[in-house]
Design a protein around this motif. Structure first.
Motif, PDB file in Angstrom:
ATOM      1  N   GLY A 144       0.720  -1.327  -0.017  1.00 40.18           N
ATOM      2  CA  GLY A 144      -0.034  -0.040  -0.003  1.00 40.18           C
ATOM      3  C   GLY A 144       0.882   1.237   0.139  1.00 40.18           C
ATOM      4  O   GLY A 144       0.644   2.157  -0.558  1.00 40.18           O
ATOM      5  N   GLY A 145       1.926   1.198   0.803  1.00 39.66           N
ATOM      6  CA  GLY A 145       2.906   2.224   0.802  1.00 39.66           C
ATOM      7  C   GLY A 145       3.606   2.460  -0.541  1.00 39.66           C
ATOM      8  O   GLY A 145       3.581   3.835  -1.211  1.00 39.66           O
ATOM      9  N   ILE A 146       4.064   1.500  -1.158  1.00 36.98           N
ATOM     10  CA  ILE A 146       4.656   1.634  -2.678  1.00 36.98           C
ATOM     11  C   ILE A 146       3.895   2.099  -3.592  1.00 36.98           C
ATOM     12  O   ILE A 146       4.061   2.981  -4.248  1.00 36.98           O
ATOM     13  N   GLU A 147       2.428   1.494  -3.672  1.00 38.53           N
ATOM     14  CA  GLU A 147       1.637   1.885  -4.426  1.00 38.53           C
ATOM     15  C   GLU A 147       1.290   3.113  -4.582  1.00 38.53           C
ATOM     16  O   GLU A 147       1.259   3.869  -5.693  1.00 38.53           O
ATOM     17  N   ASN A 148       1.215   3.963  -3.316  1.00 37.78           N
ATOM     18  CA  ASN A 148       0.792   5.353  -3.155  1.00 37.78           C
ATOM     19  C   ASN A 148       2.083   6.241  -3.897  1.00 37.78           C
ATOM     20  O   ASN A 148       1.738   7.065  -4.604  1.00 37.78           O
ATOM     21  N   THR A 149       3.249   5.821  -3.653  1.00 40.01           N
ATOM     22  CA  THR A 149       4.547   6.631  -4.161  1.00 40.01           C
ATOM     23  C   THR A 149       4.831   6.038  -5.595  1.00 40.01           C
ATOM     24  O   THR A 149       4.940   7.044  -6.472  1.00 40.01           O
ATOM     25  N   LEU A 150       4.670   4.908  -5.800  1.00 43.40           N
ATOM     26  CA  LEU A 150       5.221   4.600  -7.390  1.00 43.40           C
ATOM     27  C   LEU A 150       4.136   3.969  -8.328  1.00 43.40           C
ATOM     28  O   LEU A 150       4.530   3.662  -9.315  1.00 43.40           O
ATOM     29  N   VAL A 197       2.279   1.420 -13.094  1.00 44.95           N
ATOM     30  CA  VAL A 197       3.635   1.348 -13.844  1.00 44.95           C
ATOM     31  C   VAL A 197       4.358   0.310 -14.534  1.00 44.95           C
ATOM     32  O   VAL A 197       4.994  -0.180 -15.571  1.00 44.95           O
ATOM     33  N   VAL A 198       4.454  -0.697 -13.508  1.00 49.38           N
ATOM     34  CA  VAL A 198       4.859  -2.007 -13.741  1.00 49.38           C
ATOM     35  C   VAL A 198       3.945  -3.258 -14.227  1.00 49.38           C
ATOM     36  O   VAL A 198       4.198  -3.926 -15.095  1.00 49.38           O
ATOM     37  N   GLY A 199       2.975  -3.113 -13.478  1.00 48.14           N
ATOM     38  CA  GLY A 199       1.815  -4.376 -13.831  1.00 48.14           C
ATOM     39  C   GLY A 199       1.224  -4.803 -12.493  1.00 48.14           C
ATOM     40  O   GLY A 199       1.906  -4.894 -11.640  1.00 48.14           O
ATOM     41  N   ARG A 200       0.185  -5.086 -12.676  1.00 53.55           N
ATOM     42  CA  ARG A 200      -0.772  -5.692 -11.785  1.00 53.55           C
ATOM     43  C   ARG A 200      -0.032  -6.939 -10.770  1.00 53.55           C
ATOM     44  O   ARG A 200      -0.050  -7.009  -9.675  1.00 53.55           O
ATOM     45  N   ILE A 206      10.554   5.130 -11.368  1.00 51.67           N
ATOM     46  CA  ILE A 206      10.266   6.338 -10.265  1.00 51.67           C
ATOM     47  C   ILE A 206       9.733   7.604 -11.065  1.00 51.67           C
ATOM     48  O   ILE A 206       8.744   8.091 -10.244  1.00 51.67           O
ATOM     49  N   VAL A 207      10.313   7.930 -12.164  1.00 51.48           N
ATOM     50  CA  VAL A 207       9.647   9.205 -12.764  1.00 51.48           C
ATOM     51  C   VAL A 207       8.122   9.088 -12.976  1.00 51.48           C
ATOM     52  O   VAL A 207       7.268   9.743 -12.582  1.00 51.48           O
ATOM     53  N   SER A 208       7.733   8.018 -13.724  1.00 49.00           N
ATOM     54  CA  SER A 208       6.326   7.872 -14.243  1.00 49.00           C
ATOM     55  C   SER A 208       5.465   7.531 -12.894  1.00 49.00           C
ATOM     56  O   SER A 208       4.598   8.178 -12.914  1.00 49.00           O
ATOM     57  N   GLY A 209       6.032   6.735 -11.981  1.00 47.30           N
ATOM     58  CA  GLY A 209       5.368   6.289 -10.608  1.00 47.30           C
ATOM     59  C   GLY A 209       4.922   7.602 -10.038  1.00 47.30           C
ATOM     60  O   GLY A 209       3.888   7.842  -9.574  1.00 47.30           O
ATOM     61  N   GLN A 210       6.089   8.633  -9.993  1.00 47.98           N
ATOM     62  CA  GLN A 210       5.736   9.527  -9.352  1.00 47.98           C
ATOM     63  C   GLN A 210       4.798  10.894  -9.739  1.00 47.98           C
ATOM     64  O   GLN A 210       3.700  11.091  -9.369  1.00 47.98           O
ATOM     65  N   ILE A 211       4.689  10.851 -11.176  1.00 52.25           N
ATOM     66  CA  ILE A 211       3.772  11.619 -11.739  1.00 52.25           C
ATOM     67  C   ILE A 211       2.337  10.920 -11.614  1.00 52.25           C
ATOM     68  O   ILE A 211       1.405  11.562 -11.301  1.00 52.25           O
ATOM     69  N   VAL A 214       1.912   8.220 -19.907  1.00 48.63           N
ATOM     70  CA  VAL A 214       3.398   7.859 -19.066  1.00 48.63           C
ATOM     71  C   VAL A 214       3.761   6.588 -19.732  1.00 48.63           C
ATOM     72  O   VAL A 214       3.760   5.626 -19.114  1.00 48.63           O
ATOM     73  N   THR A 215       4.201   6.760 -21.027  1.00 48.12           N
ATOM     74  CA  THR A 215       4.706   5.454 -21.727  1.00 48.12           C
ATOM     75  C   THR A 215       6.062   4.772 -21.846  1.00 48.12           C
ATOM     76  O   THR A 215       6.190   3.713 -22.352  1.00 48.12           O
TER      77      THR A 215
END
Ligand code: HEM
Length: 489
Positions: free
Chosen positions: A81-87, A92-95, A185-190, A206-207
């Motif tokens: 839950g913590g990572i999902e919120n920031t990244l 970005v990577v996949g379910r 990191i970049v696309s996750g944060q956006i 964000v491709t």
């Protein structure tokens, strides 16, 4: 920002509408570390909260809280839950990566069990990678951009064990594995700036991750395809099966995880967790070493002595206690962020510490790791870099006639304690730390025995870079390297 159940937790920084101002300051002005230190000084054994865009972040301190925090199960305090919120990992990577982290089990289990077996490859790759990447043909000084050079070495050495030869030297594969982490990191944060409901839509724009995944499918895909085909044709233990991370993943992968696409994602995600963490840590270590030239000699002597006693093995590296202590001290003082162990409270009953402090469902929370590491109540001269601090602590345990006892391990680089959190602690403590420690110690022993090093500006340790709530070693800093005239090992 209105969350009445958090009322009992004091705010550091602005509250009310101005809390947005605090949140923006943390993101854009590099003020995050100082704000957290201020909160820690006010509430060293307790907790406080600071504003982030759209939610509060509750920051917890003190070994007792840390222990309870680390022991809480995933369905109560969620790492994901913590990572999902920031990244925004699932976007970005996949379910599959967000929901099933079986590669952590492979890292904790097979990778760690195979350290001894992997050691020769690691050692050989450390030598070859430093030779190729530093490219120092003679004994003249050469100035190198440190983080980039070290990242290139770490990518090769780690991938020697992850995917083996020849792919671990394939530049397209390596560049892509390094770039994937940056893309995430970049696309996750956006994406993370947007509400959950519209994240799938935003992620279409964000491709870049698609590009790094398709490159990985091209270079790594055929290797995995062949391994899957061999396993299908000849059974799981086919003769000549390489002893590497791909094989270990295949042993653990079941169902939908046994596709080329999903296995490529696992290797990329393992690189994501491994490369930048290890590279940043080693770059910090080089900065600490070059500004303390008096440490070179004791480290050289130690490396040469233990190698002379039993040649290069995993055990030799275990016996490098000074190098171990130095790296542990670097980790203590150069944390990757002022905070660690970001979690989301996911239990509908919230999370209650034994002293009654309560965090309701939906709260984001973490530990003030950096402030705890610098707290003089946990160790003498806490703010000082003391390379042999943990050697002395180990000796003290030995003197107390407890050689080889549990306490001995508490001061080694691999170990986690409630006041020493570079690897986190408890259920999600870094599963790659045994591998990272072997890799880092081998790299440092190689550097001290083969090179002289100097800061680009005499005596000066480059300042860290601060981005929101993360800190990195200076990305642009350069270090001077020179091959030693007569390498001893
Ligand atoms: C110096 C290098 C490294 C540092 C400082 C580091 C640090 C950390 C930290 C702080 C965590 C999170 C703990 C938490 O939030 O509770 C973590 C988790 C993780 N690390 Fe590392 N790490 C390093 C190297 C590696 C390597 C080499 C690998 C893989 C081979 C790895 C794989 C992972 C994985 C998979 C997780 C997630 C664990 C989980 O799902 O429970 N790390 N690491």
């Amino acid at each position: 920002f209105i969350h009445h159940e958090l009322d009992a937790i004091p705010i550091v920084g602005h509250s009310g509408l101005l809390s947005y101002w605090t949140a923006l300051q943390v993101i854009f002005t590099g003020g995050g570390p100082a704000l957290i230190q201020q909160g820690y000084q006010q509430y060293p054994e307790g907790c406080f909260r600071i504003a982030r865009l759209g939610h509060w972040l509750v920051i917890v301190s003190g070994p007792k809280h840390v222990k309870e925090f680390g022991d809480a199960p995933e369905h109560v305090l969620s790492f994901r839950g913590g990572i999902e919120n920031t990244l925004a990992v699932s976007q970005v990577v996949g379910r599959t990566i967000a929901e099933n982290t079986y590669h952590s089990t492979t890292i904790r289990g097979s990778l760690t069990k195979n350290l001894q077996a992997s050691f020769d490859g690691v050692k050989e790759e450390v030598e070859a990678a430093f030779d190729d990447i530093l490219d120092l043909p003679d004994t003249e000084w050469k100035t190198l951009k440190m983080l980039d050079s070290i990242t290139a070495v770490v990518a090769r050495v780690s991938n020697r064990v992850f995917v083996g030869l020849p792919l671990c030297r394939d530049q397209t594969y390596l560049d892509n594995s390094i770039q994937f982490a940056i893309d995430v990191i970049v696309s996750g944060q956006i994406i993370g700036f947007f509400p959950h409901s519209i994240r799938p839509l935003i992620s279409r724009f964000v491709t870049s991750r698609n590009k790094s995944i398709s490159t990985a499918l091209k270079v790594l895909g055929p290797v995995i395809e062949e391994r899957l085909a061999k396993a299908d044709e000849l059974g799981a233990d086919w003769e000549g099966k390489p002893n590497d991370f791909i094989s270990w993943l295949l042993e653990d992968a079941i169902g939908e995880e046994r596709t080329v696409h999903n296995l490529v994602l696992r290797v990329l995600s393992t690189n994501f967790a491994a490369l930048h963490t290890t590279s940043m840590m080693f770059t910090h270590a080089i900065f600490d070493l070059m500004t303390r030239p008096e440490l070179m000699q004791p480290f050289r002597e130690e490396a040469e002595r233990v190698v002379a006693e039993e040649d290069w093995t995993k055990n030799t590296v275990n016996n490098m206690v000074k190098i171990d202590s130095f790296l542990r001290e670097t980790q203590r003082l150069r944390t990757m962020a002022p905070i660690a162990m970001l979690r989301k409270v996911v239990s509908k009953d919230g999370f209650r510490f034994s002293d009654g402090k309560f965090l309701p469902e939906g709260t984001f929370t973490c530990i003030a790791a950096h402030s705890m590491h610098y707290d003089p109540s946990f160790r003498d001269n806490a703010a000082e870099f003391d390379a042999f601090r943990f050697v002395r602590e180990r000796e003290a345990f030995e003197a107390a006639r407890n050689p080889g006892g549990q306490d001995m391990f508490k001061r080694q680089m691999i170990s986690t304690t409630a006041d020493h959190l570079p690897w986190g602690i408890g259920k999600h403590a870094c599963p790659g730390r045994f591998f990272a420690t072997m890799e880092l110690k081998t790299m440092l022993a190689h550097v001290v025995t083969h090179y002289d090093i100097e800061p680009e500006v005499p005596g000066m340790r480059p300042n860290d870079n601060v981005f929101g709530l993360s800190t990195t070693p200076n990305m642009w800093a350069k270090v001077r390297f020179r091959k030693r005239a007569v390498p001893k090992l």
